[in-house]
Design a protein around this motif. Structure first.
Motif, mmCIF file in Angstrom:
data_model
loop_
_atom_site.group_PDB
_atom_site.id
_atom_site.type_symbol
_atom_site.label_atom_id
_atom_site.label_comp_id
_atom_site.label_asym_id
_atom_site.label_seq_id
_atom_site.Cartn_x
_atom_site.Cartn_y
_atom_site.Cartn_z
ATOM 1 N N ALA A 41 0.823 -1.214 0.000
ATOM 2 C CA ALA A 41 0.000 0.000 0.000
ATOM 3 C C ALA A 41 0.859 1.267 0.000
ATOM 4 O O ALA A 41 0.333 2.371 0.088
ATOM 5 C CB ALA A 41 -0.927 0.003 1.214
ATOM 6 N N ASP A 42 2.200 1.087 -0.094
ATOM 7 C CA ASP A 42 3.136 2.211 -0.189
ATOM 8 C C ASP A 42 3.298 2.960 1.135
ATOM 9 O O ASP A 42 3.586 4.156 1.153
ATOM 10 C CB ASP A 42 2.699 3.193 -1.289
ATOM 11 C CG ASP A 42 3.906 3.777 -2.026
ATOM 12 O OD1 ASP A 42 5.021 3.285 -1.797
ATOM 13 O OD2 ASP A 42 3.727 4.716 -2.820
ATOM 14 N N VAL A 43 3.108 2.249 2.254
ATOM 15 C CA VAL A 43 3.366 2.844 3.560
ATOM 16 C C VAL A 43 4.878 2.821 3.792
ATOM 17 O O VAL A 43 5.553 1.846 3.449
ATOM 18 C CB VAL A 43 2.646 2.059 4.680
ATOM 19 C CG1 VAL A 43 2.891 2.706 6.040
ATOM 20 C CG2 VAL A 43 1.153 1.986 4.394
ATOM 21 N N ALA A 44 5.416 3.887 4.375
ATOM 22 C CA ALA A 44 6.860 3.997 4.594
ATOM 23 C C ALA A 44 7.356 2.846 5.474
ATOM 24 O O ALA A 44 6.710 2.479 6.455
ATOM 25 C CB ALA A 44 7.192 5.338 5.248
ATOM 26 N N LEU A 45 8.516 2.282 5.124
ATOM 27 C CA LEU A 45 9.057 1.112 5.820
ATOM 28 C C LEU A 45 9.218 1.327 7.329
ATOM 29 O O LEU A 45 8.819 0.459 8.122
ATOM 30 C CB LEU A 45 10.393 0.697 5.188
ATOM 31 C CG LEU A 45 11.081 -0.531 5.804
ATOM 32 C CD1 LEU A 45 10.174 -1.751 5.751
ATOM 33 C CD2 LEU A 45 12.404 -0.809 5.084
ATOM 34 N N PRO A 46 9.816 2.450 7.790
ATOM 35 C CA PRO A 46 9.943 2.642 9.247
ATOM 36 C C PRO A 46 8.587 2.639 9.959
ATOM 37 O O PRO A 46 8.473 2.156 11.086
ATOM 38 C CB PRO A 46 10.631 4.013 9.368
ATOM 39 C CG PRO A 46 11.305 4.228 8.050
ATOM 40 C CD PRO A 46 10.419 3.574 7.040
ATOM 41 N N VAL A 47 7.566 3.187 9.283
ATOM 42 C CA VAL A 47 6.223 3.230 9.868
ATOM 43 C C VAL A 47 5.667 1.814 9.987
ATOM 44 O O VAL A 47 5.064 1.450 11.007
ATOM 45 C CB VAL A 47 5.284 4.110 9.007
ATOM 46 C CG1 VAL A 47 3.878 4.123 9.584
ATOM 47 C CG2 VAL A 47 5.830 5.527 8.906
ATOM 48 N N VAL A 48 5.878 0.999 8.947
ATOM 49 C CA VAL A 48 5.401 -0.384 8.957
ATOM 50 C C VAL A 48 6.055 -1.159 10.101
ATOM 51 O O VAL A 48 5.394 -1.899 10.826
ATOM 52 C CB VAL A 48 5.688 -1.078 7.607
ATOM 53 C CG1 VAL A 48 5.323 -2.560 7.672
ATOM 54 C CG2 VAL A 48 4.927 -0.401 6.482
ATOM 55 N N ARG A 49 7.374 -0.982 10.256
ATOM 56 C CA ARG A 49 8.091 -1.706 11.316
ATOM 57 C C ARG A 49 7.540 -1.364 12.698
ATOM 58 O O ARG A 49 7.291 -2.255 13.519
ATOM 59 C CB ARG A 49 9.581 -1.361 11.248
ATOM 60 C CG ARG A 49 10.328 -2.073 10.128
ATOM 61 C CD ARG A 49 11.759 -1.590 10.067
ATOM 62 N NE ARG A 49 12.528 -2.304 9.056
ATOM 63 C CZ ARG A 49 13.657 -1.848 8.532
ATOM 64 N NH1 ARG A 49 14.149 -0.681 8.932
ATOM 65 N NH2 ARG A 49 14.308 -2.546 7.614
ATOM 66 N N ARG A 50 7.350 -0.078 12.956
ATOM 67 C CA ARG A 50 6.826 0.338 14.260
ATOM 68 C C ARG A 50 5.425 -0.214 14.489
ATOM 69 O O ARG A 50 5.090 -0.667 15.586
ATOM 70 C CB ARG A 50 6.816 1.873 14.372
ATOM 71 C CG ARG A 50 8.196 2.485 14.531
ATOM 72 C CD ARG A 50 8.108 3.897 15.104
ATOM 73 N NE ARG A 50 7.394 4.801 14.220
ATOM 74 C CZ ARG A 50 7.969 5.513 13.254
ATOM 75 N NH1 ARG A 50 9.276 5.400 13.035
ATOM 76 N NH2 ARG A 50 7.272 6.317 12.496
ATOM 77 N N PHE A 51 4.627 -0.174 13.459
ATOM 78 C CA PHE A 51 3.242 -0.639 13.558
ATOM 79 C C PHE A 51 3.193 -2.142 13.868
ATOM 80 O O PHE A 51 2.500 -2.573 14.796
ATOM 81 C CB PHE A 51 2.503 -0.348 12.246
ATOM 82 C CG PHE A 51 1.072 -0.822 12.222
ATOM 83 C CD1 PHE A 51 0.072 -0.076 12.810
ATOM 84 C CD2 PHE A 51 0.734 -2.029 11.620
ATOM 85 C CE1 PHE A 51 -1.245 -0.519 12.801
ATOM 86 C CE2 PHE A 51 -0.580 -2.473 11.601
ATOM 87 C CZ PHE A 51 -1.568 -1.708 12.195
ATOM 88 N N ILE A 52 3.926 -2.937 13.088
ATOM 89 C CA ILE A 52 3.915 -4.391 13.268
ATOM 90 C C ILE A 52 4.468 -4.779 14.634
ATOM 91 O O ILE A 52 3.928 -5.658 15.324
ATOM 92 C CB ILE A 52 4.708 -5.089 12.143
ATOM 93 C CG1 ILE A 52 4.022 -4.862 10.791
ATOM 94 C CG2 ILE A 52 4.858 -6.578 12.430
ATOM 95 C CD1 ILE A 52 2.624 -5.436 10.686
#
Length: 489
Positions: A41-52
């Protein structure tokens, strides 16, 4: 909006809900799929890591794995983290708590929708909050930029600063403030110039305008369709200008939604508005909890009700209520309802906001059913004579052929519309038997229909979304006549 992400997450959570018990490996496997879905979905990688990491830490706890409904618990955790990532439970309203005139400065790259967003927000403030607004264009570089804002001002009924050729942006801003003080203006909106890319001249100009006007709000306008580029632009502006919020445009055309999901985490600034279409009123205050609900297929009943309230004229509502009390429903009533559906955003928008309607929306797309259906139905009704609209029983074979030819449709399309009208007419008579609107309200208890809303779940029975009876109500809670009506296919 968020369609592809919503579809992917829906598939992941359907697997979790289908299991009676969850192991830690099940949760971690699901989170890996969620991670892939967010990256696609083109979410920024650092944001994805924090979220997961945040979701996994909460989801592998004993209270989830030993819960009676562990799958639902995981979905709730993901929902809560999405809300947090998007900005938290409390929506970020514009801060207008200052002595008027309050200055709102709009910044962003050229082509991001800055001028249109300026007019949309000005209209929003005028109509929703009763503010007296003045718009001023500081864009002296783009040809006809100032004229464009003047035209939008005429369309929205919002005042614009008269154009004086040759003035510098800071001088225009100062003139706007002086005019606002003389005219008792509440809010001054400054539409600054943009560039094709971030450069020193653009930043210097924005800082000079900000120093001269001391804006209460500095809103960055970004185009959601540019994905990660929008996030990069936001980072560049955040480092140069004291941003207070973000406006995301063209959200209706972005099936991925990565820019919206990344923006708050990357800039640290809340998303305040989302542009949802080309129309001048197609903008809404950004509500993180509602957006998270749409992404996870939980619907957005509150926004649906607000859209209905805005689309339905008071006189039409009173007229319809009076006719419902009498059990009446003709083609004119049907056309009124079809047009209200169009004003509310069409079939796709409505289905996306209704809980449990995700599969129904997919079925509509697979069958080729879209908002053109509403247009064709309206054309068929328009091709009828006034007498035929009031008394559809007059529609014999010869009249149906004439109506089909006049509306550019087939006779079977006319028959489908007539059948739809007949079914809705039967529903009106059922409501009359139950005591009209008061009887229908009593059906849902003292709290009315709103009291039943918290338990929304399965969708309507009869092929739309599974489940029994009405959303929020168990089987057997409805009178037999209405239950039988709902169960008809």
């Amino acid at each position: 909006m968020f369609d592809s992400l919503s579809d992917r997450l829906g598939g992941v959570f359907d697997k979790l809900r289908g299991r009676g018990a969850l192991k830690e490996d099940d949760v971690r496997a699901a989170m890996r799929e969620v991670r892939i879905a967010l990256l696609e979905a083109d979410v920024a990688l650092p944001v994805v890591r924090r979220f997961i990491d945040a979701v996994t830490e909460k989801a592998v706890g004993h209270e989830v794995l030993r819960s009676v409904t562990p799958g639902q618990q995981v979905v709730k955790i993901v929902h809560d983290e999405l809300v947090e990532m998007l900005g938290g439970e409390t929506p970020a309203d514009l801060d207008l708590a200052a002595a008027p005139p309050v200055v709102i400065m709009m910044v962003g790259l050229q082509g991001s929708g800055k001028t249109t967003s300026t007019a949309k927000i000005a209209k929003f403030l005028k109509e929703k909050q009763g503010k007296k607004v003045l718009m001023a264009s500081l864009d002296v570089n783009r040809p006809a930029a100032q004229e464009q804002l003047a035209v939008l001002g005429e369309q929205t009924g919002v005042a614009t600063l008269p154009i004086i050729a040759g003035q510098a942006p800071v001088d225009i801003a100062n003139r706007a403030l002086q005019a606002a003080k003389l005219q008792a203006i509440d809010v001054v909106m400054l539409d600054t110039a943009g560039r094709l890319h971030v450069d020193d001249a653009l930043m210097a100009e924005m800082r000079a305008v900000a120093a001269a006007t001391t804006p209460r709000e500095t809103l960055l306008v970004v185009d959601s369709l540019t994905g990660q580029d929008a996030v990069n632009v936001a980072q560049s502006f955040a480092g140069q200008v004291d941003l207070t919020g973000v406006v995301i445009t063209r959200m209706d055309g972005d099936a991925r939604g990565g820019a919206a999901l990344s923006m708050r985490a990357v800039t640290g600034k809340p998303i305040k508005f989302a542009g949802t279409g080309e129309k001048i009123d197609a903008i809404e205050a950004f509500q993180p909890a509602r957006v998270a609900g749409r992404i996870l297929g939980m619907g957005d009943v509150v926004s649906l009700v607000e859209k209905a309230a805005a689309a339905v004229e008071q006189e039409d509502a009173e007229r319809m209520a009076e006719r419902m009390m009498k059990g009446l429903f003709d083609m004119n009533d049907l056309r009124t309802q079809l047009r209200q559906m169009q004003n509310m955003g069409g079939l796709g928008m409505l289905a996306g906001m209704m809980p449990g309607m995700k599969k129904a929306k997919q079925a509509m797309a697979a069958s080729g059913m879209d908002d053109r259906v509403l247009v064709r139905m309206d054309a068929i009704i328009s091709s009828m004579t006034p007498k035929e609209r009031v008394n559809p029983a007059l529609l014999n074979a010869k009249r149906k052929i004439r109506i089909a030819n006049g509306s550019g449709t087939q006779v079977q399309d006319v028959n489908k519309l007539i059948k739809m009208h007949q079914e809705m007419g039967k529903a009106m008579k059922q409501i009359k038997k139950m005591g009209g609107l008061k009887g229908l309200g009593a059906l849902f208890g003292k709290g009315g229909l709103g009291a039943a809303m918290p338990g929304l779940g399965g969708g309507m029975s009869g092929g739309m979304g599974g489940g029994a009876g009405l959303p929020g109500l168990g089987s057997g809670q409805l009178p037999p006549d209405l239950q039988n009506l709902l169960n008809k296919k």
